[in-house]
Design a protein around this motif. Structure first.
Motif, PDB file in Angstrom:
ATOM      1  N   LYS A   3       0.840  -1.212   0.093  1.00 33.94           N
ATOM      2  CA  LYS A   3       0.032  -0.025  -0.184  1.00 33.94           C
ATOM      3  C   LYS A   3       0.922   1.286   0.084  1.00 33.94           C
ATOM      4  O   LYS A   3       0.568   2.124  -0.705  1.00 33.94           O
ATOM      5  CB  LYS A   3      -0.855   0.018   1.307  1.00 33.94           C
ATOM      6  CG  LYS A   3      -1.828   1.295   1.423  1.00 33.94           C
ATOM      7  CD  LYS A   3      -2.454   1.375   2.695  1.00 33.94           C
ATOM      8  CE  LYS A   3      -3.491   0.432   2.726  1.00 33.94           C
ATOM      9  NZ  LYS A   3      -4.420   0.506   3.976  1.00 33.94           N
ATOM     10  N   ALA A   4       1.844   1.336   0.873  1.00 32.43           N
ATOM     11  CA  ALA A   4       2.691   2.358   0.896  1.00 32.43           C
ATOM     12  C   ALA A   4       3.580   2.811  -0.314  1.00 32.43           C
ATOM     13  O   ALA A   4       3.696   3.898  -1.047  1.00 32.43           O
ATOM     14  CB  ALA A   4       3.902   2.303   2.030  1.00 32.43           C
ATOM     15  N   ILE A   5       3.838   1.533  -1.046  1.00 36.80           N
ATOM     16  CA  ILE A   5       4.613   1.626  -2.313  1.00 36.80           C
ATOM     17  C   ILE A   5       3.639   2.275  -3.340  1.00 36.80           C
ATOM     18  O   ILE A   5       4.141   3.261  -4.079  1.00 36.80           O
ATOM     19  CB  ILE A   5       5.259   0.453  -2.770  1.00 36.80           C
ATOM     20  CG1 ILE A   5       6.432   0.120  -1.714  1.00 36.80           C
ATOM     21  CG2 ILE A   5       5.694   0.553  -4.220  1.00 36.80           C
ATOM     22  CD1 ILE A   5       6.841  -1.238  -2.058  1.00 36.80           C
ATOM     23  N   LEU A   6       2.430   1.813  -3.325  1.00 35.84           N
ATOM     24  CA  LEU A   6       1.317   2.280  -4.365  1.00 35.84           C
ATOM     25  C   LEU A   6       1.106   3.709  -4.097  1.00 35.84           C
ATOM     26  O   LEU A   6       1.169   4.625  -5.076  1.00 35.84           O
ATOM     27  CB  LEU A   6       0.169   1.534  -4.314  1.00 35.84           C
ATOM     28  CG  LEU A   6      -0.968   2.004  -5.136  1.00 35.84           C
ATOM     29  CD1 LEU A   6      -0.651   1.698  -6.394  1.00 35.84           C
ATOM     30  CD2 LEU A   6      -2.375   1.062  -4.679  1.00 35.84           C
ATOM     31  N   MET A   7       0.936   3.993  -2.915  1.00 39.43           N
ATOM     32  CA  MET A   7       0.706   5.589  -2.545  1.00 39.43           C
ATOM     33  C   MET A   7       2.201   6.466  -2.990  1.00 39.43           C
ATOM     34  O   MET A   7       1.917   7.481  -3.541  1.00 39.43           O
ATOM     35  CB  MET A   7       0.457   5.761  -1.112  1.00 39.43           C
ATOM     36  CG  MET A   7      -0.731   5.255  -0.635  1.00 39.43           C
ATOM     37  SD  MET A   7      -2.048   6.207  -1.159  1.00 39.43           S
ATOM     38  CE  MET A   7      -3.306   5.540  -0.063  1.00 39.43           C
ATOM     39  N   ALA A   8       3.351   5.884  -2.795  1.00 37.37           N
ATOM     40  CA  ALA A   8       4.319   6.589  -3.190  1.00 37.37           C
ATOM     41  C   ALA A   8       4.536   7.056  -4.636  1.00 37.37           C
ATOM     42  O   ALA A   8       4.981   7.802  -5.347  1.00 37.37           O
ATOM     43  CB  ALA A   8       5.688   5.761  -2.949  1.00 37.37           C
ATOM     44  N   GLY A  11       4.953  10.475  -5.487  1.00 39.39           N
ATOM     45  CA  GLY A  11       6.161  11.055  -5.705  1.00 39.39           C
ATOM     46  C   GLY A  11       6.938  11.112  -4.585  1.00 39.39           C
ATOM     47  O   GLY A  11       7.925  11.635  -4.426  1.00 39.39           O
ATOM     48  N   CYS A  12       6.125  10.781  -3.304  1.00 40.32           N
ATOM     49  CA  CYS A  12       7.020  10.830  -2.060  1.00 40.32           C
ATOM     50  C   CYS A  12       8.024   9.947  -1.790  1.00 40.32           C
ATOM     51  O   CYS A  12       7.916   8.481  -2.249  1.00 40.32           O
ATOM     52  CB  CYS A  12       5.869  10.535  -0.826  1.00 40.32           C
ATOM     53  SG  CYS A  12       6.649  10.984   0.772  1.00 40.32           S
ATOM     54  N   ARG A  13       9.171  10.525  -1.427  1.00 40.96           N
ATOM     55  CA  ARG A  13      10.297   9.495  -1.220  1.00 40.96           C
ATOM     56  C   ARG A  13       9.932   8.507  -0.057  1.00 40.96           C
ATOM     57  O   ARG A  13       9.184   9.025   1.037  1.00 40.96           O
ATOM     58  CB  ARG A  13      11.682  10.339  -0.733  1.00 40.96           C
ATOM     59  CG  ARG A  13      12.251  11.043  -2.046  1.00 40.96           C
ATOM     60  CD  ARG A  13      13.091  11.993  -1.486  1.00 40.96           C
ATOM     61  NE  ARG A  13      14.494  11.074  -1.099  1.00 40.96           N
ATOM     62  CZ  ARG A  13      15.299  11.371  -0.138  1.00 40.96           C
ATOM     63  NH1 ARG A  13      15.259  12.824   0.186  1.00 40.96           N
ATOM     64  NH2 ARG A  13      16.512  10.626   0.011  1.00 40.96           N
ATOM     65  N   LEU A  14      10.328   7.342   0.010  1.00 42.96           N
ATOM     66  CA  LEU A  14       9.680   6.322   0.855  1.00 42.96           C
ATOM     67  C   LEU A  14      10.913   5.451   1.632  1.00 42.96           C
ATOM     68  O   LEU A  14      11.698   5.228   0.800  1.00 42.96           O
ATOM     69  CB  LEU A  14       8.637   5.354   0.319  1.00 42.96           C
ATOM     70  CG  LEU A  14       7.949   4.418   0.922  1.00 42.96           C
ATOM     71  CD1 LEU A  14       7.100   5.206   2.091  1.00 42.96           C
ATOM     72  CD2 LEU A  14       6.906   3.610   0.185  1.00 42.96           C
ATOM     73  N   HIS A  15      10.515   5.024   2.778  1.00 44.19           N
ATOM     74  CA  HIS A  15      11.378   4.405   3.652  1.00 44.19           C
ATOM     75  C   HIS A  15      10.639   3.398   4.570  1.00 44.19           C
ATOM     76  O   HIS A  15       9.971   3.756   5.339  1.00 44.19           O
ATOM     77  CB  HIS A  15      12.417   5.260   4.320  1.00 44.19           C
ATOM     78  CG  HIS A  15      13.674   4.080   5.226  1.00 44.19           C
ATOM     79  ND1 HIS A  15      14.427   3.488   4.428  1.00 44.19           N
ATOM     80  CD2 HIS A  15      13.842   3.996   6.513  1.00 44.19           C
ATOM     81  CE1 HIS A  15      15.120   2.698   5.522  1.00 44.19           C
ATOM     82  NE2 HIS A  15      14.699   3.196   6.795  1.00 44.19           N
ATOM     83  N   ILE A  16      10.977   2.227   4.318  1.00 43.73           N
ATOM     84  CA  ILE A  16       9.941   1.287   5.332  1.00 43.73           C
ATOM     85  C   ILE A  16      11.134   0.775   6.338  1.00 43.73           C
ATOM     86  O   ILE A  16      11.915   0.343   6.168  1.00 43.73           O
ATOM     87  CB  ILE A  16       9.723  -0.045   4.428  1.00 43.73           C
ATOM     88  CG1 ILE A  16       9.006   0.293   3.109  1.00 43.73           C
ATOM     89  CG2 ILE A  16       8.682  -1.021   5.308  1.00 43.73           C
ATOM     90  CD1 ILE A  16       7.697   0.998   3.400  1.00 43.73           C
ATOM     91  N   VAL A  62      10.217  -4.263  -1.662  1.00 41.00           N
ATOM     92  CA  VAL A  62      11.020  -3.047  -1.864  1.00 41.00           C
ATOM     93  C   VAL A  62      11.889  -3.197  -2.845  1.00 41.00           C
ATOM     94  O   VAL A  62      12.175  -2.285  -3.790  1.00 41.00           O
ATOM     95  CB  VAL A  62      11.794  -2.889  -0.591  1.00 41.00           C
ATOM     96  CG1 VAL A  62      12.961  -1.515  -0.797  1.00 41.00           C
ATOM     97  CG2 VAL A  62      10.629  -2.422   0.618  1.00 41.00           C
ATOM     98  N   VAL A  63      12.568  -4.164  -3.013  1.00 50.86           N
ATOM     99  CA  VAL A  63      13.598  -4.610  -4.303  1.00 50.86           C
ATOM    100  C   VAL A  63      12.816  -4.504  -5.485  1.00 50.86           C
ATOM    101  O   VAL A  63      13.239  -3.725  -6.358  1.00 50.86           O
ATOM    102  CB  VAL A  63      14.219  -5.958  -4.068  1.00 50.86           C
ATOM    103  CG1 VAL A  63      14.930  -6.320  -5.409  1.00 50.86           C
ATOM    104  CG2 VAL A  63      15.155  -6.068  -2.833  1.00 50.86           C
ATOM    105  N   LYS A  64      11.606  -5.132  -5.549  1.00 57.18           N
ATOM    106  CA  LYS A  64      10.820  -4.943  -6.794  1.00 57.18           C
ATOM    107  C   LYS A  64      10.461  -3.717  -7.211  1.00 57.18           C
ATOM    108  O   LYS A  64      10.488  -3.188  -8.264  1.00 57.18           O
ATOM    109  CB  LYS A  64       9.517  -5.968  -6.798  1.00 57.18           C
ATOM    110  CG  LYS A  64       8.799  -5.828  -7.856  1.00 57.18           C
ATOM    111  CD  LYS A  64       7.297  -6.786  -7.786  1.00 57.18           C
ATOM    112  CE  LYS A  64       6.405  -6.531  -8.697  1.00 57.18           C
ATOM    113  NZ  LYS A  64       5.046  -7.281  -8.398  1.00 57.18           N
ATOM    114  N   ALA A  65      10.101  -2.715  -6.132  1.00 57.35           N
ATOM    115  CA  ALA A  65       9.544  -1.269  -6.448  1.00 57.35           C
ATOM    116  C   ALA A  65      10.834  -0.807  -6.959  1.00 57.35           C
ATOM    117  O   ALA A  65      10.723   0.394  -7.785  1.00 57.35           O
ATOM    118  CB  ALA A  65       8.842  -0.796  -4.967  1.00 57.35           C
ATOM    119  N   ARG A  66      11.913  -0.847  -6.238  1.00 57.75           N
ATOM    120  CA  ARG A  66      13.242  -0.112  -6.658  1.00 57.75           C
ATOM    121  C   ARG A  66      13.397  -0.552  -8.059  1.00 57.75           C
ATOM    122  O   ARG A  66      13.906   0.378  -8.932  1.00 57.75           O
ATOM    123  CB  ARG A  66      14.435  -0.368  -5.649  1.00 57.75           C
ATOM    124  CG  ARG A  66      14.159   0.186  -4.500  1.00 57.75           C
ATOM    125  CD  ARG A  66      15.537  -0.019  -3.555  1.00 57.75           C
ATOM    126  NE  ARG A  66      16.764   0.650  -4.319  1.00 57.75           N
ATOM    127  CZ  ARG A  66      16.762   2.010  -4.268  1.00 57.75           C
ATOM    128  NH1 ARG A  66      16.017   2.510  -3.376  1.00 57.75           N
ATOM    129  NH2 ARG A  66      18.206   2.449  -4.553  1.00 57.75           N
TER     130      ARG A  66
END
Length: 452
Positions: A228-233, A237-242, A254-258
């Protein structure tokens, strides 16, 4: 050029690898790196590892306590940091009362720490449902280095001004506003409705053990929240850290999204790399945290991700409490671990000495990577012009941690009684010794708030 201080004969962890050399310090900065340097004072580091002072990017201090959580504090927390080789840390916007969510509460936090810091402290601002009307910008103006929100349940609704987890709209709108600041939003990722309900069901059935607690927070609840957080990012365009990822599936998201171009990173914590579900009930509630410590196979997988560079850095998620909050059954105990003082020694032992991690990578996951993510541009590296922050590590020097060794006000930790195979020999903040085995922790308050 004359140096005020020279650290001589140590194995120094530079950006391109380790080298036996000298480091010269002047006016709190790294002034020279090279052989046969001279200075007014000399520290002989023969046989020691000279690493950048650790930057722990996930620490809860809980000061001010607002009359609710007063048995914590900056003085003892930053003393533990100094003794543990952590020269800077990022402080979370909770469990302080009031939570740090706007200019007023950020100023209250700064005032609470005035003349109480033994190390440098950068701040997170909180994203909560009640600070979307100007609070985000006020925090940016006030110098926070990043933002933090919870998808998992948090806070005590009976305490005025306590932290609150976000709903979906708050997450979306908060990300839109934070994106404009260019700063990072760090997210505690757990699906609150599912974990809360599973917890209620377990307690109704009489659950009391840590194994039962872990079962109420299965890995998929972490993964769903990360997705969910990655979709919102992607949308904002928000920089995101889990933060504190406790399962391999979360790292894989996270690896996939990067790979898809999303600006997202993740951390894990020392306790997820050290403990496993199978041993928790033998230890007791002192080792309870959220997300929970998962099974041995998950720990093994997390280590592989650390070694592969998929986990950006390691933190403590230091979350202290009074002993009475741990002196109950696992379902009701405080969900946090006191670990700040043992960041460096245990991680060096587990990563470098036991698993063969290159020293260059050790310096990256403890110092340069967290400093880079939060733009702490004077921290994290042994490089000319940077702050002269160091931890001198004594390798192959086993000791057993005792409660009386801890600088915490409340001397509880799951690491008590464990043999640790390395020691912090000395900690230096901007050229000043703030801890050494010879003299202990300094009685001076040399730390400063870092404002970005």
């Amino acid at each position: 050029m004359q140096n005020e201080l020279v650290i001589k004969n140590g194995l120094v962890l530079l950006e391109d690898g380790e080298v036996k050399t000298d480091v010269g310090i002047k006016e709190g900065k790294i002034n020279q790196i090279g052989d046969a340097l001279e200075g007014e004072k000399v520290i002989d580091a023969t046989g020691l590892i000279v690493s950048p002072g650790m930057v722990d990017a996930h620490v809860h201090i809980t000061d001010p306590g607002g009359g609710y959580r007063d048995e914590w504090g900056y003085v003892t927390g930053t003393a533990a940091s100094a003794k543990g080789g952590v020269t800077s840390f990022m402080e979370m916007p909770l469990n302080q009362v009031p939570a740090t969510v706007d200019k007023e509460t950020l100023d209250i936090k700064y005032q609470a720490g005035e003349n109480k810091l033994k190390v440098d402290v950068a701040s997170f601002g909180g994203l909560v449902p009640f600070n979307l009307d100007g609070g985000i910008q006020e925090l940016d103006d006030g110098g926070v280095a990043g933002y933090k929100c919870f998808l998992g349940s948090c806070g005590d609704p009976s305490i005025p001004g306590d932290f609150q987890n976000v709903d979906d709209y708050t997450l979306y709108e908060g990300m839109r506003q934070i994106a404009k600041t260019g700063k990072v939003l760090a997210i505690h990722s757990e699906n609150a409705p599912i974990t809360d309900k599973l917890g209620e069901i377990a307690m109704a059935k009489g659950a009391t053990t840590l194994k039962e607690y872990v079962a109420t927070r299965p890995a998929f609840t972490e993964v769903e929240a990360i997705r969910k957080a990655i979709l919102m990012a992607k949308e904002t365009g928000c920089r995101l850290h889990i933060v504190h990822v406790a399962c391999k599936e979360g790292v894989e998201e996270v690896v996939k999204a990067r790979e898809e171009g999303v600006d997202v990173t993740c951390e894990t914590c020392l306790h997820y790399l050290y403990f496993a579900t199978e041993e928790l009930d033998d230890i007791g509630p002192v080792v309870k945290c959220s997300p929970p410590i998962r099974e041995q196979s998950q720990q093994d997988a997390l280590w592989k991700h650390v070694q592969a560079g998929n986990i950006r850095f390691i933190t403590s998620d230091h979350s202290p409490c009074t002993p009475d909050l741990k002196d109950t059954d696992a379902m009701h105990a405080w969900g946090g671990i006191s670990g700040l003082q043992n960041d460096v020694d245990i991680l060096f032992d587990e990563a470098v000495q036991k698993r063969g991690m290159p020293l260059k990578q050790f310096a990256e996951i403890t110092a340069s990577h967290p400093a880079d993510l939060y733009n702490l541009d004077q921290k994290g590296r042994i490089s000319i012009g940077k702050d002269a922050d160091f931890v001198l590590i004594q390798p192959n020097a086993p000791y057993t941690l005792k409660a009386e060794d801890l600088e915490y006000r409340n001397k509880i930790s799951p690491y008590i009684g464990r043999e640790i195979g390395a020691q912090v020999y000395q900690t230096i903040l901007r050229g000043q010794t703030i801890y050494s085995q010879e003299i202990g922790v300094t009685d001076k308050f040399l730390g400063e708030f870092i404002k970005k």
